[in-house]
Design an enzyme around this catalytic site. Structure first.
Site, PDB file in Angstrom:
ATOM      1  N   ASN A   1      35.244  44.263 -13.533  1.00 53.79           N
ATOM      2  CA  ASN A   1      36.656  44.232 -13.174  1.00 53.79           C
ATOM      3  C   ASN A   1      37.470  43.944 -14.424  1.00 53.79           C
ATOM      4  O   ASN A   1      37.124  43.059 -15.216  1.00 53.79           O
ATOM      5  CB  ASN A   1      36.922  43.165 -12.118  1.00 53.79           C
ATOM      6  CG  ASN A   1      38.338  43.188 -11.540  1.00 53.79           C
ATOM      7  OD1 ASN A   1      38.799  42.186 -11.028  1.00 53.79           O
ATOM      8  ND2 ASN A   1      39.024  44.306 -11.623  1.00 53.79           N
TER       9      ASN A   1
ATOM     10  N   TYR B   1      53.259  45.322 -11.893  1.00 48.23           N
ATOM     11  CA  TYR B   1      52.551  44.191 -11.294  1.00 48.23           C
ATOM     12  C   TYR B   1      53.124  42.882 -11.809  1.00 48.23           C
ATOM     13  O   TYR B   1      53.463  42.767 -12.990  1.00 48.23           O
ATOM     14  CB  TYR B   1      51.066  44.294 -11.663  1.00 48.23           C
ATOM     15  CG  TYR B   1      50.239  43.061 -11.359  1.00 48.23           C
ATOM     16  CD1 TYR B   1      49.895  42.750 -10.057  1.00 48.23           C
ATOM     17  CD2 TYR B   1      49.805  42.225 -12.386  1.00 48.23           C
ATOM     18  CE1 TYR B   1      49.129  41.626  -9.778  1.00 48.23           C
ATOM     19  CE2 TYR B   1      49.039  41.105 -12.119  1.00 48.23           C
ATOM     20  CZ  TYR B   1      48.700  40.807 -10.815  1.00 48.23           C
ATOM     21  OH  TYR B   1      47.954  39.692 -10.542  1.00 48.23           O
TER      22      TYR B   1
ATOM     23  N   GLU C   1      52.510  37.525  -5.089  1.00 50.00           N
ATOM     24  CA  GLU C   1      51.938  38.516  -5.985  1.00 50.00           C
ATOM     25  C   GLU C   1      52.428  39.889  -5.513  1.00 50.00           C
ATOM     26  O   GLU C   1      52.313  40.209  -4.326  1.00 50.00           O
ATOM     27  CB  GLU C   1      50.416  38.448  -5.935  1.00 50.00           C
ATOM     28  CG  GLU C   1      49.717  39.367  -6.917  1.00 50.00           C
ATOM     29  CD  GLU C   1      48.193  39.316  -6.761  1.00 50.00           C
ATOM     30  OE1 GLU C   1      47.496  39.533  -7.746  1.00 50.00           O
ATOM     31  OE2 GLU C   1      47.724  39.055  -5.618  1.00 50.00           O
TER      32      GLU C   1
ATOM     33  N   TYR D   1      53.149  44.327  -6.193  1.00 45.42           N
ATOM     34  CA  TYR D   1      52.720  45.565  -6.826  1.00 45.42           C
ATOM     35  C   TYR D   1      53.671  46.698  -6.439  1.00 45.42           C
ATOM     36  O   TYR D   1      54.027  46.822  -5.274  1.00 45.42           O
ATOM     37  CB  TYR D   1      51.339  45.990  -6.341  1.00 45.42           C
ATOM     38  CG  TYR D   1      50.238  44.985  -6.455  1.00 45.42           C
ATOM     39  CD1 TYR D   1      49.306  45.066  -7.478  1.00 45.42           C
ATOM     40  CD2 TYR D   1      50.106  43.963  -5.517  1.00 45.42           C
ATOM     41  CE1 TYR D   1      48.271  44.150  -7.573  1.00 45.42           C
ATOM     42  CE2 TYR D   1      49.079  43.046  -5.603  1.00 45.42           C
ATOM     43  CZ  TYR D   1      48.163  43.148  -6.642  1.00 45.42           C
ATOM     44  OH  TYR D   1      47.140  42.229  -6.721  1.00 45.42           O
TER      45      TYR D   1
ATOM     46  N   GLU E   1      44.235  48.937 -13.964  1.00 42.22           N
ATOM     47  CA  GLU E   1      43.113  48.121 -13.503  1.00 42.22           C
ATOM     48  C   GLU E   1      41.942  49.012 -13.116  1.00 42.22           C
ATOM     49  O   GLU E   1      42.134  50.108 -12.592  1.00 42.22           O
ATOM     50  CB  GLU E   1      43.499  47.261 -12.309  1.00 42.22           C
ATOM     51  CG  GLU E   1      42.345  46.374 -11.840  1.00 42.22           C
ATOM     52  CD  GLU E   1      42.708  45.457 -10.684  1.00 42.22           C
ATOM     53  OE1 GLU E   1      41.791  44.812 -10.152  1.00 42.22           O
ATOM     54  OE2 GLU E   1      43.897  45.413 -10.318  1.00 42.22           O
TER      55      GLU E   1
END
Length: 338
Positions: free
Chosen positions: A86, A119, A128, A130, A220
């Protein structure tokens, strides 16, 4: 209230742990003004944050070969292989806000679990968020609670919310919401008017916090491989919508009814019902200085003058919200087959 699926939950735990470390190091920092002499390209392959050529950057991975090269101005490039479990990285600003950004470049997700998104985080409340512009084999909003749609910057975005319970965050282990805008028409270049997403989230009852952490245009990858070469800057770059603003002429074999709905001091809702066809194009003629704020249940392009609506899989009934801008007249509409 729905959580994200099991595998992405593991992914977000890793990502959020990295985000928490990054913010702990830099939350009090500010972006430096561009220096008189541009900084040289810099390769980043280990967890770090900082500034480069006047832009904030962040890079985090938990293993593997992912690297990011910081280039001129707001440009960065990245590549990663399957040895990386990741990773996430990007360029932007150490403090988020109601800004409009333009980005462009190449993003190569393939059939992989990866995405390209604006982000960031807020505090008070801890959120959080996006704005997902492109993604590979996995839609990062899967499993989230659907809250509607918003049309802005030449495309339609699904609005969703998910909750993380006792998970790592920029403020340690916490329970917090994730707000999503996921673009239905994927792209790798364009303008993001983030204020429009903020407003759409607020109309859906999703309110960001009053204190901003960082905001980056990030790439990502999770158990995948791919590459990106992205340049970000502040300010609008025009409408990147590939669909024409004006619909094709002709009445076709469909009809549309127009109904005035909710009304406020500065804006009002109008709903439309199409009959006679399932593949339709509705031409909406606004009046005076009226401009589009949002829409639902259709793919809508254009923001003033003539606005075009097409089906997006949510049936033949849709609606728009128009700012009055001094004109309270209900728009008119005509229908043609697509």
């Amino acid at each position: 209230m729905n959580d994200t699926p099991t595998r992405p939950r593991r992914r977000r735990i890793r990502l959020l742990f990295g985000a928490a470390c990054a913010v702990a190091l830099t939350v009090s920092g500010t972006v430096l003004a561009p220096s008189a002499h541009a900084e040289a390209d810099r390769q980043v392959c280990s967890n770090s944050t900082g500034s480069h050529n006047g832009y904030y950057f962040s890079f985090w991975k938990d293993s593997g070969d992912a690297c990011m090269v910081l280039r001129e101005n707001g440009r960065y490039s990245s590549s990663w292989g399957r040895s990386t479990n990741n990773w996430v990285g990007g360029k932007g600003w150490s403090t988020g806000g109601r800004r409009t950004i333009t980005y462009s470049g190449n993003y190569n997700p393939g059939n992989n679990n990866t995405y390209l998104a604006l982000y960031g985080w807020t505090r008070n409340s801890l959120i959080e968020y996006y704005v997902v512009e492109n993604f590979g084999s996995y839609n990062p909003s899967s499993g989230a609670q659907r809250m509607g749609t918003v049309t802005t910057d030449g495309g339609t975005y699904d609005i969703l919310r998910s909750q993380r319970v006792n998970q790592p965050s920029i403020d340690g282990t916490a329970t917090f919401y994730q707000f999503w805008s996921v673009r239905q028409q994927k792209r790798s270049s364009g303008t993001i008017t983030f204020g429009n997403h903020m407003d759409a989230w607020a109309r859906a009852g999703l309110n960001l916090g009053s204190s901003w952490a960082y905001q980056v245009m990030g790439t990502e990858g999770y158990q995948s491989q791919g590459s990106s070469d992205i340049t970000v800057s502040e300010g609008g770059g025009g409408n990147p919508n590939p669909n024409p603003t004006n619909p094709p002429p002709g009445n076709g074999n469909c009809s549309v009814s127009v109904t005035r709905a909710e009304d406020w001091n500065d804006r009002f809702n109008t709903t439309f019902s199409v009959s006679g066809a399932s593949n339709w194009v509705v031409s909406i003629r606004t009046n005076g200085g009226q401009s589009l704020q949002s829409s639902w249940n259709a793919s809508v392009s254009g923001s003033s003058g003539t606005i075009t609506a097409r089906p997006n899989g949510n049936g033949n009934n849709f609606g728009i919200t128009l700012y009055k801008n001094g004109n309270n007249t209900t728009p008119t509409a005509s229908c043609s087959t697509g």
